[in-house]
Design a protein around this motif. Sequence first.
Motif, PDB file in Angstrom:
ATOM      1  N   GLY A  15       0.802  -1.219   0.000  1.00 26.20           N
ATOM      2  CA  GLY A  15       0.000   0.000   0.000  1.00 26.20           C
ATOM      3  C   GLY A  15       0.827   1.258   0.000  1.00 26.20           C
ATOM      4  O   GLY A  15       1.876   1.332  -0.650  1.00 26.20           O
ATOM      5  N   SER A  16       0.354   2.224   0.797  1.00 27.08           N
ATOM      6  CA  SER A  16       0.931   3.572   0.693  1.00 27.08           C
ATOM      7  C   SER A  16       2.349   3.660   1.244  1.00 27.08           C
ATOM      8  O   SER A  16       3.139   4.501   0.832  1.00 27.08           O
ATOM      9  CB  SER A  16       0.030   4.575   1.410  1.00 27.08           C
ATOM     10  OG  SER A  16       0.345   4.577   2.777  1.00 27.08           O
ATOM     11  N   GLY A  17       2.683   2.801   2.185  1.00 27.06           N
ATOM     12  CA  GLY A  17       4.086   2.718   2.592  1.00 27.06           C
ATOM     13  C   GLY A  17       4.537   3.779   3.574  1.00 27.06           C
ATOM     14  O   GLY A  17       5.705   4.181   3.549  1.00 27.06           O
ATOM     15  N   THR A  18       3.662   4.219   4.484  1.00 28.54           N
ATOM     16  CA  THR A  18       4.135   5.222   5.451  1.00 28.54           C
ATOM     17  C   THR A  18       5.120   4.607   6.447  1.00 28.54           C
ATOM     18  O   THR A  18       6.027   5.292   6.912  1.00 28.54           O
ATOM     19  CB  THR A  18       2.964   5.894   6.205  1.00 28.54           C
ATOM     20  OG1 THR A  18       2.279   4.932   7.001  1.00 28.54           O
ATOM     21  CG2 THR A  18       2.006   6.577   5.250  1.00 28.54           C
ATOM     22  N   ASN A  19       4.947   3.332   6.770  1.00 34.08           N
ATOM     23  CA  ASN A  19       5.947   2.683   7.632  1.00 34.08           C
ATOM     24  C   ASN A  19       7.281   2.557   6.906  1.00 34.08           C
ATOM     25  O   ASN A  19       8.339   2.781   7.501  1.00 34.08           O
ATOM     26  CB  ASN A  19       5.456   1.305   8.086  1.00 34.08           C
ATOM     27  CG  ASN A  19       4.553   1.402   9.295  1.00 34.08           C
ATOM     28  OD1 ASN A  19       5.023   1.691  10.399  1.00 34.08           O
ATOM     29  ND2 ASN A  19       3.266   1.191   9.096  1.00 34.08           N
ATOM     30  N   ALA A  92       5.705  -4.397   5.638  1.00 35.17           N
ATOM     31  CA  ALA A  92       5.172  -3.086   6.033  1.00 35.17           C
ATOM     32  C   ALA A  92       3.883  -2.856   5.251  1.00 35.17           C
ATOM     33  O   ALA A  92       3.875  -2.223   4.200  1.00 35.17           O
ATOM     34  CB  ALA A  92       6.197  -1.989   5.751  1.00 35.17           C
ATOM     35  N   GLY A  93       2.796  -3.441   5.777  1.00 35.02           N
ATOM     36  CA  GLY A  93       1.534  -3.348   5.059  1.00 35.02           C
ATOM     37  C   GLY A  93       1.526  -4.264   3.846  1.00 35.02           C
ATOM     38  O   GLY A  93       0.943  -3.946   2.816  1.00 35.02           O
ATOM     39  N   ILE A 113       4.839  -5.469  11.203  1.00 37.55           N
ATOM     40  CA  ILE A 113       4.162  -4.566  12.137  1.00 37.55           C
ATOM     41  C   ILE A 113       2.669  -4.754  11.976  1.00 37.55           C
ATOM     42  O   ILE A 113       2.151  -4.874  10.848  1.00 37.55           O
ATOM     43  CB  ILE A 113       4.566  -3.093  11.941  1.00 37.55           C
ATOM     44  CG1 ILE A 113       3.938  -2.246  13.052  1.00 37.55           C
ATOM     45  CG2 ILE A 113       4.190  -2.565  10.552  1.00 37.55           C
ATOM     46  CD1 ILE A 113       4.779  -1.109  13.513  1.00 37.55           C
ATOM     47  N   HIS A 114       1.989  -4.795  13.126  1.00 39.87           N
ATOM     48  CA  HIS A 114       0.556  -5.063  13.116  1.00 39.87           C
ATOM     49  C   HIS A 114      -0.155  -3.988  13.940  1.00 39.87           C
ATOM     50  O   HIS A 114       0.291  -3.662  15.044  1.00 39.87           O
ATOM     51  CB  HIS A 114       0.288  -6.449  13.707  1.00 39.87           C
ATOM     52  CG  HIS A 114      -1.166  -6.788  13.725  1.00 39.87           C
ATOM     53  ND1 HIS A 114      -1.870  -7.102  12.579  1.00 39.87           N
ATOM     54  CD2 HIS A 114      -2.063  -6.817  14.731  1.00 39.87           C
ATOM     55  CE1 HIS A 114      -3.128  -7.321  12.888  1.00 39.87           C
ATOM     56  NE2 HIS A 114      -3.287  -7.151  14.186  1.00 39.87           N
TER      57      HIS A 114
HETATM   58  C1  GRF Z   1      -0.199  -0.416   8.920  1.00 36.56           C
HETATM   59  O1  GRF Z   1      -1.299  -0.124   9.739  1.00 36.56           O
HETATM   60  C2  GRF Z   1       0.454  -1.691   9.364  1.00 36.56           C
HETATM   61  O2  GRF Z   1       0.388  -1.880  10.742  1.00 36.56           O
HETATM   62  C3  GRF Z   1      -0.362  -2.720   8.651  1.00 36.56           C
HETATM   63  O3  GRF Z   1      -0.652  -2.169   7.405  1.00 36.56           O
HETATM   64  C4  GRF Z   1      -0.619  -0.750   7.493  1.00 36.56           C
HETATM   65  C5  GRF Z   1       0.359  -0.268   6.481  1.00 36.56           C
HETATM   66  O4  GRF Z   1       0.385   1.119   6.393  1.00 36.56           O
HETATM   67  N1  GRF Z   1       0.343  -3.987   8.616  1.00 36.56           N
HETATM   68  P1  GRF Z   1       1.492   1.840   5.508  1.00 36.56           P
HETATM   69  O5  GRF Z   1       1.395   1.245   4.112  1.00 36.56           O
HETATM   70  O6  GRF Z   1       2.814   1.594   6.153  1.00 36.56           O
HETATM   71  O7  GRF Z   1       1.091   3.277   5.528  1.00 36.56           O
END
Ligand code: GRF
Length: 224
Positions: A15-19, A92-93, A113-114
């Motif tokens: 997804g968007s990859g903010t982590n 990461a997502g 990460i969860h």
């Molecule tokens: C985060 O909430 C993470 O905990 C979960 O998926 C989401 C990913 O968000 N596993 P992002 O793509 O890092 O914004």
Amino acid sequence: MSASPPLALGVLVSGSGTNLQAILDASASGRIPVAVKVVISNRPKAGGLDRARAAGVPAVALSHRAFDGREAFEEALIGVLRDHGARWVALAGFMRLLTPHFLRAFPDSVVNIHPALLPSFPGTHGPRQALDYGARWSGCTVHFVDEGTDTGPIIAQAVVPVLPTDDEESLARRILVQEHRIYPWALSLLALGRVRREGRRVLIEGYEGASLASWINPPPPDGR
Ligand code: GRF
């Protein structure tokens, strides 16, 4: 920055990859000894790939749909990770379940990460599950990945309150702020060799539990 060799990391996103961004930023600023070697997404349009490119990190789209079965897809993932020198893998997502086949290629070296306080509310929609259940606290968890869904040994957790005014989005946002803090931090502990597993328990070298603080939600009148 420490003298340890940087942790050679591959990051898998959907997804968007903010982590991912939090990890890239912490790595670029030298706050954590982590080198992101490659970012892979199973969704070619994932924002995480743009973030990788902007940071000058190889970005690879590998659509799971292009492969005949899970193992073939995972073989391709493993190949790309190895080609780029990744020794550790951070999810990461990443919205695909990984099989033992993948985990065997990176033994004890895959983390996730969860957005919930595991073992409560594994799987999808952690914030919504916490709200629907009526939990007073939620948060996020960095854990080793094992063969189950969000069941691996826990490395770090952050806690946030669930407020009476919350909806899924506001709670998810509050949790995400903490995700961006604990994921880079947990990776740096791994990079520094401070993480030791003893069965299900993960011990952090140099940390014996400094704080005995506890919190109550809703808070009693004295605020503690
Ligand atoms: C985060 O909430 C993470 O905990 C979960 O998926 C989401 C990913 O968000 N596993 P992002 O793509 O890092 O914004």
